[in-house]
Design a protein around this motif. Structure first.
Motif, PDB file in Angstrom:
ATOM      1  N   ALA A 131     -39.201 -56.511 -60.833  1.00 32.73           N
ATOM      2  CA  ALA A 131     -38.424 -57.359 -59.931  1.00 32.73           C
ATOM      3  C   ALA A 131     -38.871 -57.165 -58.479  1.00 32.73           C
ATOM      4  CB  ALA A 131     -36.939 -57.049 -60.065  1.00 32.73           C
ATOM      5  N   GLY A 132     -39.055 -55.887 -58.089  1.00 33.01           N
ATOM      6  CA  GLY A 132     -39.493 -55.627 -56.715  1.00 33.01           C
ATOM      7  C   GLY A 132     -40.866 -56.221 -56.454  1.00 33.01           C
ATOM      8  N   GLY A 133     -41.781 -56.020 -57.415  1.00 34.62           N
ATOM      9  CA  GLY A 133     -43.134 -56.559 -57.247  1.00 34.62           C
ATOM     10  C   GLY A 133     -43.113 -58.072 -57.173  1.00 34.62           C
ATOM     11  N   PHE A 134     -42.252 -58.683 -57.965  1.00 34.04           N
ATOM     12  CA  PHE A 134     -42.120 -60.137 -57.943  1.00 34.04           C
ATOM     13  C   PHE A 134     -41.677 -60.601 -56.554  1.00 34.04           C
ATOM     14  CE2 PHE A 134     -39.308 -63.856 -58.533  1.00 34.04           C
ATOM     15  CZ  PHE A 134     -40.225 -64.745 -59.053  1.00 34.04           C
ATOM     16  N   ALA A 135     -40.654 -59.941 -56.007  1.00 34.14           N
ATOM     17  CA  ALA A 135     -40.147 -60.333 -54.685  1.00 34.14           C
ATOM     18  C   ALA A 135     -41.250 -60.212 -53.634  1.00 34.14           C
ATOM     19  CB  ALA A 135     -38.947 -59.470 -54.305  1.00 34.14           C
ATOM     20  N   LEU A 136     -41.925 -59.051 -53.621  1.00 36.47           N
ATOM     21  CA  LEU A 136     -42.984 -58.862 -52.625  1.00 36.47           C
ATOM     22  C   LEU A 136     -44.124 -59.846 -52.839  1.00 36.47           C
ATOM     23  CD1 LEU A 136     -43.208 -54.974 -52.285  1.00 36.47           C
ATOM     24  CD2 LEU A 136     -41.877 -56.593 -50.957  1.00 36.47           C
ATOM     25  N   GLY A 137     -44.423 -60.122 -54.112  1.00 33.74           N
ATOM     26  CA  GLY A 137     -45.501 -61.063 -54.436  1.00 33.74           C
ATOM     27  C   GLY A 137     -45.213 -62.447 -53.866  1.00 33.74           C
ATOM     28  N   ILE A 138     -43.970 -62.898 -54.047  1.00 35.37           N
ATOM     29  CA  ILE A 138     -43.583 -64.203 -53.496  1.00 35.37           C
ATOM     30  C   ILE A 138     -43.783 -64.200 -51.980  1.00 35.37           C
ATOM     31  CG2 ILE A 138     -41.662 -65.792 -53.152  1.00 35.37           C
ATOM     32  CD1 ILE A 138     -42.153 -65.809 -55.957  1.00 35.37           C
ATOM     33  N   MET A 139     -43.429 -63.057 -51.374  1.00 30.43           N
ATOM     34  CA  MET A 139     -43.562 -62.996 -49.912  1.00 30.43           C
ATOM     35  C   MET A 139     -45.026 -63.046 -49.480  1.00 30.43           C
ATOM     36  SD  MET A 139     -40.713 -60.409 -48.597  1.00 30.43           S
ATOM     37  CE  MET A 139     -41.032 -61.085 -46.995  1.00 30.43           C
ATOM     38  N   MET A 140     -45.900 -62.578 -50.390  1.00 26.43           N
ATOM     39  CA  MET A 140     -47.331 -62.540 -50.005  1.00 26.43           C
ATOM     40  C   MET A 140     -47.988 -63.911 -50.048  1.00 26.43           C
ATOM     41  SD  MET A 140     -49.115 -59.192 -51.660  1.00 26.43           S
ATOM     42  CE  MET A 140     -50.745 -59.665 -51.100  1.00 26.43           C
ATOM     43  N   ILE A 141     -47.494 -64.775 -50.937  1.00 26.69           N
ATOM     44  CA  ILE A 141     -48.209 -66.040 -51.183  1.00 26.69           C
ATOM     45  C   ILE A 141     -48.518 -66.839 -49.913  1.00 26.69           C
ATOM     46  CG2 ILE A 141     -48.141 -68.254 -52.366  1.00 26.69           C
ATOM     47  CD1 ILE A 141     -46.546 -66.965 -54.563  1.00 26.69           C
ATOM     48  N   PRO A 142     -47.509 -67.096 -49.063  1.00 28.96           N
ATOM     49  CA  PRO A 142     -47.801 -68.003 -47.934  1.00 28.96           C
ATOM     50  C   PRO A 142     -48.973 -67.544 -47.071  1.00 28.96           C
ATOM     51  CG  PRO A 142     -45.447 -67.644 -48.107  1.00 28.96           C
ATOM     52  CD  PRO A 142     -46.089 -66.705 -49.075  1.00 28.96           C
ATOM     53  N   ILE A 143     -48.993 -66.250 -46.710  1.00 25.80           N
ATOM     54  CA  ILE A 143     -50.062 -65.799 -45.817  1.00 25.80           C
ATOM     55  C   ILE A 143     -51.402 -65.784 -46.542  1.00 25.80           C
ATOM     56  CG2 ILE A 143     -50.929 -63.848 -44.494  1.00 25.80           C
ATOM     57  CD1 ILE A 143     -48.233 -63.332 -43.516  1.00 25.80           C
ATOM     58  N   ALA A 144     -51.381 -65.340 -47.817  1.00 26.92           N
ATOM     59  CA  ALA A 144     -52.633 -65.336 -48.580  1.00 26.92           C
ATOM     60  C   ALA A 144     -53.212 -66.740 -48.617  1.00 26.92           C
ATOM     61  CB  ALA A 144     -52.379 -64.823 -49.999  1.00 26.92           C
ATOM     62  N   LEU A 145     -52.338 -67.711 -48.831  1.00 29.61           N
ATOM     63  CA  LEU A 145     -52.792 -69.085 -48.973  1.00 29.61           C
ATOM     64  C   LEU A 145     -53.330 -69.642 -47.647  1.00 29.61           C
ATOM     65  CD1 LEU A 145     -51.166 -71.639 -51.165  1.00 29.61           C
ATOM     66  CD2 LEU A 145     -51.441 -72.309 -48.841  1.00 29.61           C
TER      67      LEU A 145
END
Ligand SMILES: Nc1ncnc2c1ncn2[C@@H]1O[C@H](COP(=O)(O)OP(=O)(O)OP(=O)(O)O)[C@@H](O)[C@H]1O
Ligand SMILES: [Mg+2]
Lengths: 279, 331, 300
Positions: A138-152
């Motif tokens: 769950a924690g990794g999922f939350a952080l992962g979602i947060m990473m998407i915009p900048i990565a993209l």
């Protein structure tokens, strides 16, 4: 108005004021860095890296589990955020039409601005409520979602900097579009993309709010990814608002380690880019 | 050797020396493009799906609170989960007051610094400082909270607030006793967190103002400051507004640092020196302890409110940025 | 021209009517007996002088949105010879060249009309495989555009896409670098970044890279415009050497260069083909006033 002396004075006064602003900001900056490194560095010791937290109320112990936990969370987050961001960025940079990419960009920027605590609620609703317990997933999922915009967005930006002539060169040699993208365009932008990803990781490494009710915390080792998992930021929070002096000292030490990590990512990322420029 | 070799149906290579592209690899190569396109398209579209999901989840999981409490949720001042009273107003109040106060302090400070960096400092120094400011922006918020608790609060308590109260204490907003944790402390922490945003973006838009604009102004006999004030700043104003809005959005959604210094008391106090509470802070503090589905649902509705506020602010900032880039294209 | 003749047997006859697969298509049949030449352009017997034709444009036009890139071009380009395209800036030389291997597809607003046959197949047919077309028709750009990879990887790029590996690849890279007269300069530094080469070397590397896909046609868009006279001379020499094996179409602003390297010359102006014929004829007794003005330097 016409008075030259008056105008000169305004000039001098206003610029001194901007100077004072700058000095203020820089002063605070150096003070913060200095204080953190001095005060945090003082309390870092070997135990901190190798031992579990001591039982509540006792002093001593360390945060080994939180360090590993943070690493696990970041690994999961990268596995979620980096590929989606990378491929989405390729779409925006290479296959862009008009309306849809515009819409994607707009939504990406909005998602980037969503408060992290709200992302935490989202991950809670999607993962924790479903499996009925806190977990690294769950924690990794939350952080992962947060990473998407900048990565993209960073992937898109660096791909756009690759000159069209390279694309033409590849196509003229009979490459298909995906071959051209993966063998010429992406390698040419690789350093930039990597550096963007590192900045991205650095950003989520310090996130606390989305972890509070997703990966939660743990005073012991947590095996695998399916258990509540300790992480440095949450430990800092818990220890800082806790009642014990020893906890406060450990919170500083953890702050020092976390900050050192974040800065390392940041600086490495910048070096990657500047190396790219000088080549 | 066939003259039809360019057609996709006939895939024979005319030159006997050249390697034959096998049927399979030719097939794959041709299939590769649509596949790859589809893959990247899916990833790009997933952003929209995720954001949609996020809104839906917030909405769905706050259903109970929305139905039970109605609009009264937003206007009620009482937050007492034990007796089943859920009023969001103190949190909205705390969130808005701390953020606005922070932005009011941070904007002149940030823009002033940006002007100094863009207009006065030598480029090298300016770049180094910009780098440091970016590092400041990268410091995790929980660390700002740490600094807030152990550094700022004692400092305010001992040396800053008592003299302020001696001079300005007659004003209601500076009245009352001060315990260290307060709306004011939270605002100050937010200032430190928001300033880097404003400095970094403003500096860039200031540097992007065309040289011809400045030269035109100097040529008319303006002083440096007049040039900055009348030509450079107006030219860059949309970008600066955008930076302020982005800072505001960050301040509104900031959780950890605020939670650690605001005092976590759900009340609407006249004084800035009184403790308060913000939306993000109450979610962080009470989410895992929420007993009962209405309580949890009310917290999630708070999340929805916070989401709504930041979306509006962010949307405004993006529109401003968009308008700026449009303006540049035309200019 | 003499060498060309000896090769005739080996080269496919590419006139469309000999294409079994396509002889049912009405427009192809029409084309076969009806090779139109603009009325005021001096007539030349394509079949006798220019067999085999490898590229044929038939009323071919390219538009950028509403703007004309090239208009109503009808011309044949002969196999294993050098064809130069000259003309004032903005007259559509690059546009025409880039439409031969459909690089203009990359420009969203570009739109082609008419027919352009490569090896007897309309390159703008819906069924044409672009990848195959571009492997047949290589291109060298005005500005050298080596990939930011090693010298070896640059040359190996095309063959690798076609699945060539190992020893065969090494040999191919070497022979292409030799053909491009670059081998001796780089043979000890094949692993070095291609960006470290000089401009002229980079351009020759790009030529080697294009040769490595074994194209039949090599399009060159002002390949020497960024080079000094010595590098230019090297590339001209190279072109002279390559023409025995490849069909070369070269765009150039340099009249002497066109006269030196080409067998036939086409003069473009404002998107139209004004005159096309034997290079010697174009430069010594052009039949159109515009051409004469241009080649003698009295024109834009
Ligand atoms: N990408 C494009 N979009 C719109 N118009 C274009 C584009 N490329 C070329 N054109 C237009 O098409 C016409 C022909 O251009 P082209 O590049 O073919 O000229 P050229 O003969 O190669 O010129 P030069 O000798 O300067 O290279 C010009 O009027 C040009 O403005
Ligand atoms: Mg050109």
């Amino acid at each position: 108005m016409g008075n030259l002396l008056w105008r000169r004075m305004t000039n001098a006064v206003m610029f001194s004021m901007t100077l004072m602003c700058a000095l203020g900001v820089v002063g605070v900056l150096f003070f913060i860095f200095g204080y953190l490194f001095w005060n945090g560095g003082r309390y870092v010791n070997w135990d901190f890296f190798t031992r579990l937290p001591a039982p509540v109320g006792e002093s001593g112990g360390g945060m080994a589990n939180a360090i590993i936990g943070s690493a696990k969370l970041l690994l999961l987050a990268t596995l979620v955020g980096a590929p989606i961001g990378f491929l989405g960025g390729i779409y925006l940079a290479e296959f862009g039409g008009k309306t849809f990419p515009f819409f994607v960009r707009y939504v990406t920027d909005l998602l980037n601005g969503v408060p992290s605590i709200v992302i935490g609620i989202f991950a809670y609703a999607v993962v924790v409520l479903r499996v009925r317990h806190f977990s690294a997933w769950a924690g990794g999922f939350a952080l992962g979602i947060m990473m998407i915009p900048i990565a993209l967005r960073s992937t898109e930006e660096f791909l756009r900097q690759v000159p069209t002539s390279l694309r033409e060169g590849a196509l003229a040699l009979g490459a298909t579009r995906w071959q051209m993208i993966l063998t010429v365009v992406v390698p040419a932008a690789m350093r930039g993309i990597l550096s963007g990803m590192m900045l991205d990781i650095a950003r989520v490494a310090g996130e606390t709010a989305p972890l509070l009710f997703t990966s939660f915390g743990n005073r012991f080792w947590s095996e695998g990814f399916d258990k509540p998992t300790a992480s440095l930021p949450v430990m800092i929070f818990t220890y800082a608002i806790g009642p014990y002096d020893d906890w406060h000292r450990q919170a500083w030490a953890a702050g020092f380690v976390l900050l050192a990590m974040v800065f390392m990512f940041n600086i490495t990322s910048r070096l990657l880019i500047s190396w790219r420029r000088t080549r | 050797m066939t003259t039809g070799m360019l057609l996709s149906e006939s895939d024979k290579t005319p030159d006997p020396g050249a390697p034959l592209r096998t049927r399979l690899s030719g097939f794959l190569a041709r299939l590769g493009d649509p596949l790859f396109y589809g893959l990247t398209l899916c990833c790009a579209a997933s952003i929209i799906v995720i954001t949609g999901c996020l809104v839906y989840q917030l909405y769905a999981h706050s259903a109970e609170a929305r139905h039970t409490l109605g609009w009264g949720f937003l206007t009620s001042q009482e937050w007492n989960p034990v007796s089943g009273e859920f009023g969001a107003l103190p949190f909205v109040f705390g969130t808005v007051v701390t953020s606005i106060l922070a932005i009011l302090i941070a904007t002149p400070l940030g823009v002033g610094t940006a002007i100094f960096l863009a207009e006065m400092a030598p480029r090298r120094l300016s770049n180094i400082m910009a780098f440091l400011v970016d590092l400041l922006a990268a410091v995790p918020s929980v660390i700002y909270g740490l600094l807030g608790i152990f550094l700022l609060v004692p400092l305010l308590n001992s040396t800053v607030v008592p003299p302020m109260q001696r001079v300005l204490g007659f004003l209601p907003i500076f009245s009352g006793s001060f315990y260290g944790v307060s709306l004011f402390s939270a605002s100050l922490v937010l200032v430190i967190m928001v300033v880097p945003f404003i400095v970094s973006i403003s500096r860039e838009v200031l540097l992007a103002v065309p040289v011809e604009q400045r030269e035109a102004s100097y040529a008319l006999g303006s002083t440096h400051w007049e040039t900055v004030w009348k030509v450079v700043l107006p030219h860059a104003r949309r970008g600066i507004y955008a930076s302020v809005f982005l800072g505001l959005a960050r301040a509104l959604g900031e959780t950890m640092a605020v939670t650690m210094v605001i005092g976590n008391t759900p009340q609407i106090a006249k004084s800035l020196f009184a403790p308060g509470y913000t939306i993000a802070a109450v979610i962080a503090n009470e989410f895992t302890e929420a007993t009962g589905s209405l309580y949890l649902s009310a917290l999630i509705e708070l999340g929805l409110v916070l989401f709504g506020i930041t979306i509006v602010i962010n949307g405004l900032a993006r529109l401003l940025i968009l308008a700026t880039t449009r303006g540049l294209q035309h200019g | 021209m003499a060498t060309m003749a000896t090769d005739l047997t080996q080269e496919t006859s590419v006139l469309p009517e000999q294409d079994e697969k396509r002889d049912t298509r009405p427009e192809v049949i029409a084309l076969a007996d009806n090779i139109r030449i603009q009325d005021d352009v001096p007539r030349f017997d394509i079949r006798s002088q220019c067999l085999p034709t490898i590229i044929r444009a038939e009323k071919f036009s390219v538009y950028y949105g509403k703007k004309v890139g090239v208009k109503d071009i009808t011309m044949d380009i002969c196999s294993r010879s050098v064809t130069a395209i000259i003309g004032p800036s903005g007259c559509g030389k690059s546009t025409f060249l880039r439409s031969i291997n459909r690089m203009n597809d990359l420009i969203p607003i570009a739109r082609a009309e008419g027919a352009l046959y490569v090896n007897g197949v309309n390159a703008y047919d819906r069924r044409v495989d672009l990848v195959n077309l571009r492997q047949r028709v290589g291109m060298v750009f005005q500005k050298a555009n080596p990939f930011p990879k090693s010298i070896y990887d640059n040359v190996a790029y095309g063959p690798r896409l076609q699945g060539v590996r190992g020893r065969a690849l090494d040999d191919l890279v070497e022979s292409c670098l030799r053909d491009a007269a670059l081998w001796d300069e780089v043979k000890y530094s094949l692993g070095k970044s291609a960006l470290a080469l000089s401009g002229g070397q980079q351009q020759r590397l790009c030529i080697a890279r294009a040769l490595a896909t074994k194209p039949q046609v090599l399009l060159m868009d002002e390949p020497c415009s960024a080079l000094d006279p010595i590098a230019t001379a090297k590339i001209e020499e190279l072109i002279a050497g390559l023409k025995h094996a490849y069909t070369i179409v070269i765009v150039t602003h340099n009249m002497q260069q066109a006269a030196r390297v080409s067998d036939r010359t086409a003069f473009f102006c404002l998107g139209e083909l004004i005159e096309y014929g034997d290079t010697r004829a174009i430069f010594t007794k052009p039949s159109r006033k515009q051409t004469e003005d241009y080649v003698t330097g009295r024109f834009g």
